[in-house]
Enzyme design. Structure first.
Site, PDB file in Angstrom:
ATOM      1  N   TRP A 629      24.226  52.139  63.833  1.00  0.00           N
ATOM      2  CA  TRP A 629      24.347  50.746  64.277  1.00  0.00           C
ATOM      3  C   TRP A 629      25.798  50.370  64.519  1.00  0.00           C
ATOM      4  O   TRP A 629      26.098  49.406  65.210  1.00  0.00           O
ATOM      5  CB  TRP A 629      23.713  49.794  63.256  1.00  0.00           C
ATOM      6  CG  TRP A 629      24.482  49.594  61.971  1.00  0.00           C
ATOM      7  CD1 TRP A 629      25.050  50.570  61.193  1.00  0.00           C
ATOM      8  CD2 TRP A 629      24.762  48.359  61.316  1.00  0.00           C
ATOM      9  NE1 TRP A 629      25.648  50.022  60.097  1.00  0.00           N
ATOM     10  CE2 TRP A 629      25.496  48.660  60.130  1.00  0.00           C
ATOM     11  CE3 TRP A 629      24.472  47.035  61.594  1.00  0.00           C
ATOM     12  CZ2 TRP A 629      25.928  47.685  59.244  1.00  0.00           C
ATOM     13  CZ3 TRP A 629      24.903  46.059  60.713  1.00  0.00           C
ATOM     14  CH2 TRP A 629      25.630  46.382  59.552  1.00  0.00           C
ATOM     15  N   ASP A 630      26.697  51.167  63.926  1.00  0.00           N
ATOM     16  CA  ASP A 630      28.129  50.912  64.089  1.00  0.00           C
ATOM     17  C   ASP A 630      28.500  50.682  65.545  1.00  0.00           C
ATOM     18  O   ASP A 630      29.278  49.797  65.879  1.00  0.00           O
ATOM     19  CB  ASP A 630      28.950  52.123  63.628  1.00  0.00           C
ATOM     20  CG  ASP A 630      28.672  52.542  62.206  1.00  0.00           C
ATOM     21  OD1 ASP A 630      27.503  52.493  61.809  1.00  0.00           O
ATOM     22  OD2 ASP A 630      29.625  52.925  61.527  1.00  0.00           O
ATOM     23  N   GLU A 768      23.830  49.038  51.119  1.00  0.00           N
ATOM     24  CA  GLU A 768      23.053  50.241  50.783  1.00  0.00           C
ATOM     25  C   GLU A 768      23.045  50.549  49.288  1.00  0.00           C
ATOM     26  O   GLU A 768      22.469  51.556  48.874  1.00  0.00           O
ATOM     27  CB  GLU A 768      23.592  51.429  51.593  1.00  0.00           C
ATOM     28  CG  GLU A 768      23.301  51.269  53.081  1.00  0.00           C
ATOM     29  CD  GLU A 768      24.077  52.251  53.953  1.00  0.00           C
ATOM     30  OE1 GLU A 768      25.034  52.871  53.453  1.00  0.00           O
ATOM     31  OE2 GLU A 768      23.737  52.373  55.147  1.00  0.00           O
ATOM     32  N   LYS A 902      27.444  46.346  48.185  1.00  0.00           N
ATOM     33  CA  LYS A 902      28.377  47.165  48.960  1.00  0.00           C
ATOM     34  C   LYS A 902      29.046  46.306  50.035  1.00  0.00           C
ATOM     35  O   LYS A 902      30.240  46.353  50.256  1.00  0.00           O
ATOM     36  CB  LYS A 902      27.593  48.304  49.596  1.00  0.00           C
ATOM     37  CG  LYS A 902      28.436  49.379  50.245  1.00  0.00           C
ATOM     38  CD  LYS A 902      27.529  50.500  50.753  1.00  0.00           C
ATOM     39  CE  LYS A 902      28.329  51.676  51.295  1.00  0.00           C
ATOM     40  NZ  LYS A 902      27.453  52.739  51.796  1.00  0.00           N
ATOM     41  N   GLN A 903      28.230  45.567  50.729  1.00  0.00           N
ATOM     42  CA  GLN A 903      28.707  44.593  51.701  1.00  0.00           C
ATOM     43  C   GLN A 903      27.649  43.496  51.759  1.00  0.00           C
ATOM     44  O   GLN A 903      26.488  43.741  51.452  1.00  0.00           O
ATOM     45  CB  GLN A 903      28.939  45.211  53.072  1.00  0.00           C
ATOM     46  CG  GLN A 903      27.702  45.798  53.724  1.00  0.00           C
ATOM     47  CD  GLN A 903      28.043  46.627  54.938  1.00  0.00           C
ATOM     48  OE1 GLN A 903      28.042  47.832  54.889  1.00  0.00           O
ATOM     49  NE2 GLN A 903      28.321  45.972  56.040  1.00  0.00           N
TER      50      GLN A 903
END
Lengths: 1070, 285
Positions: A629-630, A768, A902-903
């Site tokens: 997806w980056d 994640e 994580k984010q």
């Protein structure tokens, strides 16, 4: 259709610099076979009517309305239905004696061949002239015709050699391509030519054909009206209608056209009235670039009495202006591997980013040069045997023994070492490596007291991707200018992938004279030569290795000469920076970091064909070169806003893998398309099923199975392209499945709970740390956004039914419940399709409105996923200062049971689709989740920098942006040696443009450029260049206001709820 | 340039970067019979091609090449004293490992017998081929002693932190011991100081991180192990030390706050258990 091609009297002048290819219809456009067909149709139908005792006869109007432009089978079917003759369909194998649709169609063919034999093909003179002129300037040409006799007709008219691609009725049938007005045959021709539809011109005389051009999202549709149907052609989508193609002219200066075709294929106009302060600074910067250093050294050392030659090494350092160059925000500097480089180290010690302690592999990634297709890592020339100098080709994979696609590491074209180029490396030298980002050039200068300097430069041609150039200039070894250019080495090689693709490489070494040129002083011929190597790479997705093409390209490049190649490189990069550069006037180090990010983004993505943008681009092998997806969410927006053809090429990568995505959806029992978490050659999921953790234990990797949000991310990327460019025809045409089919996937993915709401279970969000969760905020919000955009398109254009038909034809997908509402059958009328589409769109809106978003009105906080609030309430301060490796500190089990993330998925949604969320809740949610975010992902700091800026917390935003910049330049992940984090670069750009400048492109169909700048005092002025709806725009954002420069009228809103202003063309709004 | 040209495609030699002086200091605690460790001293000296000199760890005084330290002095003082030495220092344990029995040192022969085992005793040395036969002693670069107890140097353990300077020096040392036929194990501990700020977890990320770690130590022999562990470096190092190991600590002689962590930890260990293992302190500069 926007008309960009101006009219001169009755003639139209084609803006061929905006076109990469042209595709022509045959009948009625190239040849007057239309009259032959008309005669054959009349003979056929008059016989059919009279043999049934019917009075009616086939007329010219019947020809135009029912059969022109259609396949024989469709033409027969269409007219017989009108006159009430009901015949069975039959089959293509039916002979002309059988009374079936196919049998009669075959009979028509025989009548036509009789006419052709008798009368001949009769090409139109005006068309012939246009074809030959386009061919002469090197524009690729194609033909699409429903006729099965297309090749025969072109051969007999002696025109067949002009065309690179011919898609005729025969081939369309064998490939299962639907006829016009479906754009499939035109798209197939564009694919074969290798050009993007939006850069391709369609020339058609039939209404169905014109409509196909419009639906396919082609750049220009020219209608040829020989029978008085101008209005219908225009209504069908023709941008230009002419009575004869002889009325289409090319611009007068052929050399300019050719130059433009080769130099800049893309539709980017210039800012005519360039603001002065900026230009002056540009000129000053120009004098500092490494190209000028080359000229200067060549000149100085050509003069044995020159001051630099006589000076000690430290003085030479200054005399050459290296100290200024290193401080330039256009140059990224590192020491080489040789010598002490004391002067350089002293300078770098004063840098914000000290590059001295980096690993050699990280340096090789930083200094990677690429042209969107070929990436060459930037190891020093003498380091080539240490595997730092690999070459990567975008999208060139092999399948390993575990069935996983891996980006192929190719040997460097710099091996073996270039002949006649050698130098002494001792410890008393200054060894300086300069990445000249303004010119796309990696240079190296070795200075010592005792010897002459050595200068090398290398670049990947941005103008001619696949051409790589290395220059080495060593005065001691250099030969006299009188010596003729010679070739000392020519090598050809082919690398085959086990996936059917191949790369051919040709390499040649030459000793060539070089023309020295100083800025503004004209050129100076020198009596020295340089040794040069040119490498040419050609990639073939399938079929034979393109050896010959590689050699030809090499020889073409060589014939252009090194001086011209350098100038072309300079021009190509200048063109890209003109619409992309960002400058922070008060912080040159920040400017350099942002440019570093953009330099690599520009280098990484091709401008045509398809672009498979892996997590580390083409700068290294890490992450196997897989596409995540980056690329869609982080990389694409920058390109959509600065160079749309590259963004379009990224979407082309997804479009060409729709079938794999359909199959993935089908296999999971869903409708539509499901894009894979990791994609490579074929578009199937290539996510490894297991991996090794920090303790060396094998652990399952669940992202391939559960990280489904990528399907909505791809849709968002497609919408971004349309939003930035204002070219919505892409989504109405070939890009439509990226919105509709993804929405259809979510509609079949959701489950309705007992609470009446819709839910999405068992997913992983961007955070994640927490796997297999329900109602993940980001996934649900993106799915809802996807459904709304899908509904919007479906409601407006669903009657076309294109994407639905593809589903039915190719996969037969259906709902697992057996309640099949999958697709629009071919036989349904447009009205039926619209009816179904409206119903489907309504259901999508209903789902989107009812999807759980985890909002808690008592706190104003969106819950990251169902049950998150009940987890151990750890904050990041409990375990350290972020960024930190929370999984290493807490261990996997405790981490999953805690609120450490994580984010932040909530923040990610705010970053992408703020229109789906409450603006006023941003601050509270930012505070809540920042306290819990480890930034354990390289994507996180950039996103938070943008949101902090948007929230007006600019000092925190700057700190976070610095952190994002340090991820690669400071190697904060310890993996930069495996390649650069391309998505982080995209996040940096978005943080600046969407965060600090506050540009908001989230509103559908918005015609207004909306910005809301938040500029830190320390920044002075933030200057941003970009393209908005095809218009070059320069924004100067100050702490107390904004200046806007544009080339044509621009509607602008500065800060929310402010009135919309009209910025004047060629001037500025202050 | 003129003169001795190096082709652009040349490879630099790691060994050229080793500019350490040609002596090695031997530090040993009070009460230690230095001769008890003569076999180890010689094995290390020979492997590194260095000449041994002594430091008596009895009292703090500095006399040209003879530096004495008081055993039991605060570790900071000891560190300070050691930091003055620009040469490698071999710190001996106080005594042989308890229950060590017969020890061996695997040394290098110059007679093409790289695989041969060389046993050293207190007063005599025995040479033995893998096949059990004795080789010609003149082929060996070690002076002999005889005795009943021999020390077996099984393995060199070198903690590495992934910085350029440590990695390049570690590669040099590994290769020297490898040439002497002694196995080496590199240990990278992911601790609060060495872990990347951004750690993206299992899968591609750790694979890429390991790849970079390996690349950082490119040049080590194929057989050399590069282990990783998670935790505090000193405790992870101690955990992995076995009888017969030699711990090599690469340091930049910086004794400032938060520096020389592993060495500090070892020196301040009350039980001094870690110092039952000999330590080679190897300066980076």
């Amino acid at each position: 259709m926007v008309r960009r091609h101006f009219s001169a009297g009755n003639n139209f002048v084609l803006a061929v610099d905006r076109l990469d290819a042209a595709i022509f219809d045959l009948d009625g456009v190239i040849t007057d076979t239309a009259s032959l067909h008309e005669a054959a149709w009349k003979k056929l139908f008059d016989y059919e009517l009279s043999s049934r005792g019917m009075e009616r006869r086939f007329t010219r109007e019947d020809y135009l309305q029912y059969v022109d432009g259609k396949s024989r089978r469709d033409g027969v079917k269409s007219f017989l239905a009108v006159v009430g003759i009901d015949l069975p369909e039959g089959s293509p194998e039916d002979s002309d004696t059988i009374e079936s649709i196919w049998g009669i169609a075959k009979r028509k063919d025989e009548y036509f061949l009789e006419e052709l034999k008798t009368v001949g093909p009769r090409p139109y003179p005006g068309t012939i002239r246009l074809l030959k002129r386009l061919h002469a300037i090197g524009m690729p040409l194609g033909v699409v015709s429903a006729s099965r006799n297309c090749k025969r007709i072109l051969s007999s008219a002696e025109l067949i050699n002009l065309f690179q691609a011919i898609v005729d009725g025969e081939e369309a049938l064998s490939m299962g391509l639907p006829g016009k007005p479906d754009p499939a045959t035109f798209l197939e021709a564009a694919r074969r030519i290798g050009r993007l539809p939006e850069r391709t011109m369609i020339v058609e005389d039939a209404i169905a054909g014109v409509r196909a051009g419009m639906l396919g999202g082609f750049g220009l549709v020219v209608g040829v009206d020989r029978v008085g149907q101008r209005d219908a052609l225009e209504k069908g989508g023709a941008g230009i209608v002419v009575s004869d193609l002889g009325l289409l002219d090319l611009p007068g200066n052929y050399k300019n056209i050719i130059k433009r075709l080769t130099r800049d294929r893309y539709n980017i106009p210039s800012i005519e009235d360039r603001p002065l302060p900026y230009s002056q600074r540009d000129a000053a910067e120009d004098s500092l670039n490494s190209m000028n250093i080359l000229w200067r050294i060549l000149e100085e050392y050509n003069n044995p009495d020159g001051t630099i030659v006589k000076a000690p090494v430290e003085q030479r350092f200054n005399l050459l202006g290296l100290d200024k160059i290193i401080q330039s925000a256009w140059v990224f500097t590192t020491p080489g591997t040789s010598g002490s480089s004391k002067c350089l180290e002293d300078l770098l010690a004063r840098h914000s980013f000290d590059t001295r302690q980096a690993s050699p592999r990280a340096v090789a990634s930083w200094l990677c040069i690429a042209d969107g297709v070929v990436g060459t890592r930037g190891a020093p020339e003498e380091d080539i045997y240490r595997a730092n100098t690999d070459v990567f080709i975008s999208g060139f994979y092999r399948r390993d023994e575990n069935g996983i696609d891996q980006l192929i590491e190719l040997p460097s074209w710099l091996v073996p070492s270039i002949s006649d180029t050698s130098f002494t490396v001792d410890r008393e030298v200054e060894d300086i490596r300069l990445l000249d980002m303004r010119n796309g050039l990696l240079t190296r200068l070795v200075l010592s007291d005792n010897d002459m300097p050595v200068f090398t430069a290398r670049f990947a041609s941005l103008m001619d991707p696949g051409i790589e150039v290395f220059i080495a200039w060593n005065p001691a070894m250099s030969q006299s200018h009188e010596a003729p250019p010679h070739s000392s080495y020519l090598d050809e090689s082919v690398t085959m992938s086990n996936l059917g693709s191949s790369v051919a490489r040709a390499v040649g070494d030459f000793t060539v004279p070089i023309e020295s040129q100083k800025s503004g002083t004209g050129s100076v011929n020198l009596s020295r030569d340089v040794t040069a190597r040119i490498a040419s790479y050609k990639y073939s997705h399938s079929g034979s290795p393109p050896n010959k093409e590689a050699v030809k390209a090499l020889l073409r490049a060589r014939s252009r000469g090194i001086t011209l190649l350098l100038k072309e490189q300079h021009n190509a990069w200048q063109d890209r920076w003109e619409h992309a550069d960002i400058e922070v006037s008060g912080d040159p180090d920040m400017t350099r970091s942002i440019r570093f990010a953009m330099f690599h983004l520009i280098s990484t993505v091709a401008s045509s064909g398809e672009a498979a943008v892996g997590a580390r681009g083409i700068s290294g092998p890490a992450y196997s070169g897989h596409v995540f997806w980056d690329s869609d969410v982080f990389v694409l927006p920058m390109l959509a806003a600065t160079h749309p053809p590259s963004a379009r090429a990224m979407l082309e990568y997804r479009l060409r893998r729709l079938d794999a995505a359909r199959e993935a959806a089908r296999q999971s029992g869903r409708l539509g398309v499901r894009f894979p978490w990791e994609s490579a050659h074929e578009g199937t999921d290539v996510t490894p099923q297991s991996g090794v953790d920090e303790h060396g234990n094998v652990v399952p990797i669940l992202t391939g199975k559960l990280e489904e949000h990528i399907t909505a991310d791809v849709a968002w990327a497609a919408w971004q392209l349309a939003s930035w460019t204002g070219r919505w025809q892409f989504l109405r045409g070939v890009g439509m499945p990226l919105i509709i089919e993804t929405a259809r996937y979510w509609a079949s993915r959701v489950e309705q709970g007992r609470d009446g709401h819709y839910h999405i279970s068992n997913v992983i969000g961007p955070d994640e740390y927490h796997e297999d969760v329900n109602d993940n905020f980001y996934t649900n919000i993106m799915a809802a956004w996807n459904l709304r955009r899908g509904a919007e398109l479906l409601a407006r254009f669903g009657h076309l039914g294109l994407s639905g038909r593809h589903v039915a034809n190719k996969t037969g997908a259906h709902k697992p419940s057996g309640n099949d509402s999958a697709a629009y059958p071919d036989s349904q009328s447009s009205r039926d399709m619209q009816g179904n589409a409206t119903e489907e769109a309504k259901s999508w809106i209903e789902i989107a409105d009812s999807l759980i978003d985890g909002y808690d009105p008592s706190t104003g906080i969106y819950e990251q996923f169902a049950g998150y609030n009940k987890l151990e309430p750890l904050t990041i301060a409990d375990i350290g200062d972020p960024p930190l490796a929370a999984d290493l500190i807490l261990g996997r089990e405790r981490l999953q049971a805690s609120q450490i993330i994580k984010q932040a998925d909530v923040m990610m949604a705010y970053f992408l689709v703020p229109e789906e969320l409450h603006d006023e809740l941003l601050q509270d949610n930012l505070d809540f989740y920042l306290r819990r975010t480890a930034h354990g992902s390289s994507l996180s700091p950039g996103v938070h920098a943008g949101l902090l800026a948007r929230a007006g917390r600019v000092d925190e935003a700057v700190d976070m942006l610095r952190l994002a910049c340090a991820i690669d330049i400071g190697d904060l992940t310890g993996t930069v040696g495996g390649g650069l984090h391309t998505a982080n670069f995209g996040a940096i750009w978005q943080a600046v443009v969407k965060g600090f400048a506050g540009i908001n492109v989230s509103r559908p169909n918005d015609k207004v450029l909306r910005l809301d700048p938040h500029i830190p005092d320390s920044w002075g002025t933030l200057t941003i260049n970009l393209l908005w709806h095809g218009k070059p725009v320069r924004l100067l954002c100050h702490t107390d206001g904004v200046e806007i420069f544009c080339s044509s009228p621009l509607r602008v809103q500065i800060s929310n709820n402010a009135p919309v202003h009209l910025a004047p063309p060629g001037g500025r709004l202050k | 340039m003129s003169g001795s040209d190096i082709n652009i495609g040349g490879i630099s030699d790691y060994s050229q970067d080793d500019q350490t002086a040609d002596i090695i200091y031997i530090a040993y605690p009070v009460g230690t019979d230095r001769m008890e460790w003569q076999d180890l001293i010689e094995a290390v000296s020979v492997s590194l091609s260095l000449h041994p000199r002594d430091i008596d760890i009895t009292h703090y005084a500095e006399q040209s090449s003879h530096l004495s330290l008081s055993h039991g002095t605060p570790s900071d003082d000891m560190l300070d004293a050691l930091s003055r030495l620009t040469c490698p220092v071999l710190i001996l344990p106080r005594s042989r490992l308890p229950g060590s029995g017969k020890h061996k040192i695997i040394g290098k022969s110059t007679g093409g017998m790289d695989e041969s085992l060389v046993e050293f005793g207190r007063r005599e040395q025995q040479y033995r081929h893998p096949d059990g036969t004795n080789p010609d002693s003149t082929n060996l670069e070690m002076s002999g002693h005889t005795g009943q107890t021999v020390h077996q140097l099984k393995r060199i353990v070198i903690p590495v932190d992934n910085t350029n300077i440590v990695s390049s020096k570690a590669v040099i040392i590994v290769n020297k011991f490898h040439s002497a036929g002694i196995a080496t194990s590199l240990l990278h501990v992911i601790d609060t100081h060495t872990r990347p700020k951004i750690w993206e977890g299992a899968g591609h990320y750790i694979e890429a991180w390991r790849e970079e770690l390996s690349a950082h130590h490119r040049g080590i022999p194929y057989s050399t192990k590069l282990d990783t562990a998670v935790g505090e470096t000193s405790s992870q190092v101690k955990k992995r030390l076995l009888s017969g190991d030699l711990l090599v600590i690469l340091w930049n002689r910086d004794t400032g706050h938060n520096r020389a962590r592993v060495l500090r930890e070892l020196l301040s260990d009350k039980d001094n258990a870690a110092l039952d293992i000999p330590v080679l302190l190897y300066p980076l500069r």
